[in-house]
Design a protein around this motif. Structure first.
Motif, mmCIF file in Angstrom:
data_model
loop_
_atom_site.group_PDB
_atom_site.id
_atom_site.type_symbol
_atom_site.label_atom_id
_atom_site.label_comp_id
_atom_site.label_asym_id
_atom_site.label_seq_id
_atom_site.Cartn_x
_atom_site.Cartn_y
_atom_site.Cartn_z
ATOM 1 N N ALA A 126 31.146 30.599 41.537
ATOM 2 C CA ALA A 126 31.318 31.827 42.324
ATOM 3 C C ALA A 126 32.464 32.667 41.778
ATOM 4 N N ASP A 127 32.348 33.971 41.959
ATOM 5 C CA ASP A 127 33.451 34.876 41.625
ATOM 6 C C ASP A 127 34.589 34.631 42.615
ATOM 7 N N THR A 128 35.805 34.935 42.199
ATOM 8 C CA THR A 128 36.957 34.763 43.075
ATOM 9 C C THR A 128 37.731 36.074 43.165
ATOM 10 N N ILE A 129 38.556 36.158 44.164
ATOM 11 C CA ILE A 129 39.425 37.315 44.348
ATOM 12 C C ILE A 129 40.856 36.884 44.038
ATOM 13 N N ILE A 130 41.505 37.635 43.155
ATOM 14 C CA ILE A 130 42.893 37.367 42.791
ATOM 15 C C ILE A 130 43.740 38.499 43.371
ATOM 16 N N THR A 131 44.811 38.144 44.040
ATOM 17 C CA THR A 131 45.710 39.156 44.619
ATOM 18 C C THR A 131 47.002 39.173 43.813
ATOM 19 N N ARG A 132 47.398 40.372 43.421
ATOM 20 C CA ARG A 132 48.651 40.551 42.689
ATOM 21 C C ARG A 132 49.436 41.668 43.340
ATOM 22 N N LYS A 133 50.705 41.720 43.046
ATOM 23 C CA LYS A 133 51.596 42.780 43.550
ATOM 24 C C LYS A 133 51.723 43.865 42.490
ATOM 25 N N ASP A 134 51.660 45.117 42.933
ATOM 26 C CA ASP A 134 51.926 46.204 41.996
ATOM 27 C C ASP A 134 53.425 46.463 41.960
ATOM 28 N N SER A 135 53.845 47.440 41.169
ATOM 29 C CA SER A 135 55.279 47.712 41.000
ATOM 30 C C SER A 135 55.951 48.144 42.299
ATOM 31 N N GLY A 136 55.175 48.648 43.260
ATOM 32 C CA GLY A 136 55.733 49.055 44.552
ATOM 33 C C GLY A 136 55.729 47.943 45.583
ATOM 34 N N GLY A 137 55.233 46.762 45.207
ATOM 35 C CA GLY A 137 55.207 45.638 46.130
ATOM 36 C C GLY A 137 53.948 45.540 46.971
ATOM 37 N N SER A 138 53.002 46.436 46.766
ATOM 38 C CA SER A 138 51.752 46.390 47.516
ATOM 39 C C SER A 138 50.781 45.389 46.879
ATOM 40 N N ASP A 139 49.959 44.789 47.715
ATOM 41 C CA ASP A 139 48.948 43.848 47.216
ATOM 42 C C ASP A 139 47.772 44.602 46.610
ATOM 43 N N ILE A 140 47.294 44.117 45.469
ATOM 44 C CA ILE A 140 46.095 44.658 44.826
ATOM 45 C C ILE A 140 45.139 43.489 44.633
ATOM 46 N N ASP A 141 43.906 43.668 45.078
ATOM 47 C CA ASP A 141 42.885 42.626 44.923
ATOM 48 C C ASP A 141 42.042 42.908 43.695
ATOM 49 N N PHE A 142 41.828 41.862 42.891
ATOM 50 C CA PHE A 142 40.986 41.945 41.710
ATOM 51 C C PHE A 142 39.855 40.941 41.854
ATOM 52 N N LYS A 143 38.663 41.341 41.457
ATOM 53 C CA LYS A 143 37.539 40.409 41.435
ATOM 54 C C LYS A 143 37.523 39.733 40.072
ATOM 55 N N ALA A 144 37.662 38.417 40.075
ATOM 56 C CA ALA A 144 37.622 37.636 38.840
ATOM 57 C C ALA A 144 36.193 37.125 38.659
ATOM 58 N N THR A 145 35.443 37.805 37.824
ATOM 59 C CA THR A 145 34.043 37.460 37.608
ATOM 60 C C THR A 145 33.945 36.228 36.718
ATOM 61 N N ASP A 146 33.132 35.280 37.141
ATOM 62 C CA ASP A 146 32.929 34.042 36.391
ATOM 63 C C ASP A 146 31.437 33.887 36.147
ATOM 64 N N LYS A 147 31.013 34.005 34.901
ATOM 65 C CA LYS A 147 29.593 33.917 34.573
ATOM 66 C C LYS A 147 29.206 32.519 34.097
ATOM 67 N N GLY A 148 30.094 31.550 34.258
ATOM 68 C CA GLY A 148 29.827 30.192 33.825
ATOM 69 C C GLY A 148 29.315 29.329 34.958
ATOM 70 N N GLY A 149 29.123 28.050 34.645
ATOM 71 C CA GLY A 149 28.663 27.120 35.667
ATOM 72 C C GLY A 149 28.479 25.734 35.099
ATOM 73 N N THR A 150 27.822 24.916 35.888
ATOM 74 C CA THR A 150 27.542 23.534 35.504
ATOM 75 C C THR A 150 26.058 23.264 35.684
ATOM 76 N N GLY A 151 25.594 22.192 35.083
ATOM 77 C CA GLY A 151 24.188 21.837 35.223
ATOM 78 C C GLY A 151 23.931 20.426 34.758
ATOM 79 N N GLN A 152 22.660 20.072 34.828
ATOM 80 C CA GLN A 152 22.252 18.751 34.358
ATOM 81 C C GLN A 152 20.833 18.816 33.828
ATOM 82 N N ILE A 153 20.566 17.924 32.892
ATOM 83 C CA ILE A 153 19.229 17.803 32.324
ATOM 84 C C ILE A 153 18.859 16.319 32.343
ATOM 85 N N THR A 154 17.698 16.013 32.898
ATOM 86 C CA THR A 154 17.222 14.643 32.981
ATOM 87 C C THR A 154 16.082 14.474 31.991
#
Length: 137
Positions: free
Chosen positions: A33-61
């Motif tokens: 799943a994608d995640t949300i990362i929160t960082r502070k800008d230079s003024g101290g306000s929170d900025i939310d970033f979407k961290a896109t993740d195109k990877g995953g796990t699987g199995q083959i039998t």
């Protein structure tokens, strides 16, 4: 129409295999799943970033008697090399998928059932990106 393993093609790197999967859900993958990362800008306000993740796990039998694909998967695990896995399922409702930068992370265990028959082997993998063609067939 029932599932036909001979119409389900697997390519690992440049090697092609057919009729090697064992049982229902023999090839599965799940995206992280994608995640949300929160960082502070230079003024101290929170900025939310979407961290896109195109990877995953699987199995083959894989069937226990499919020696060539078993050797290929074991070699990838032992060498730690990454590869591309493509699946072209030509059964009704099948899909085409390509997983890139795949690494085998768990080699399937050898075993036998209670009646002495060899069991299928399941290999776990991680991948970086998926390209899906849903409902191709």
């Amino acid at each position: 129409m029932a599932y036909d393993a001979a119409r389900d093609f697997i390519s690992i790197g440049s090697a092609d295999f057919t009729n090697v999967l064992e049982g229902d859900n023999a090839f599965q993958y799940t995206a992280r799943a994608d995640t949300i990362i929160t960082r502070k800008d230079s003024g101290g306000s929170d900025i939310d970033f979407k961290a896109t993740d195109k990877g995953g796990t699987g199995q083959i039998t894989v069937r226990h008697d499919a020696k060539s694909i078993l050797k290929t998967l074991q070699a990838l695990k032992q060498n730690g090399n990454s590869t591309t896995i493509k699946r072209d399922n030509r059964n009704d409702g099948g899909e085409g998928v390509q997983l890139t930068n795949v690494r085998i992370i768990n080699e399937g265990q050898k075993g036998k059932s209670s009646d002495g028959q060899k069991d299928a082997r399941t290999f776990m993998f991680k991948y970086e990106r998926e390209i899906i063609q849903e409902g191709v067939y």
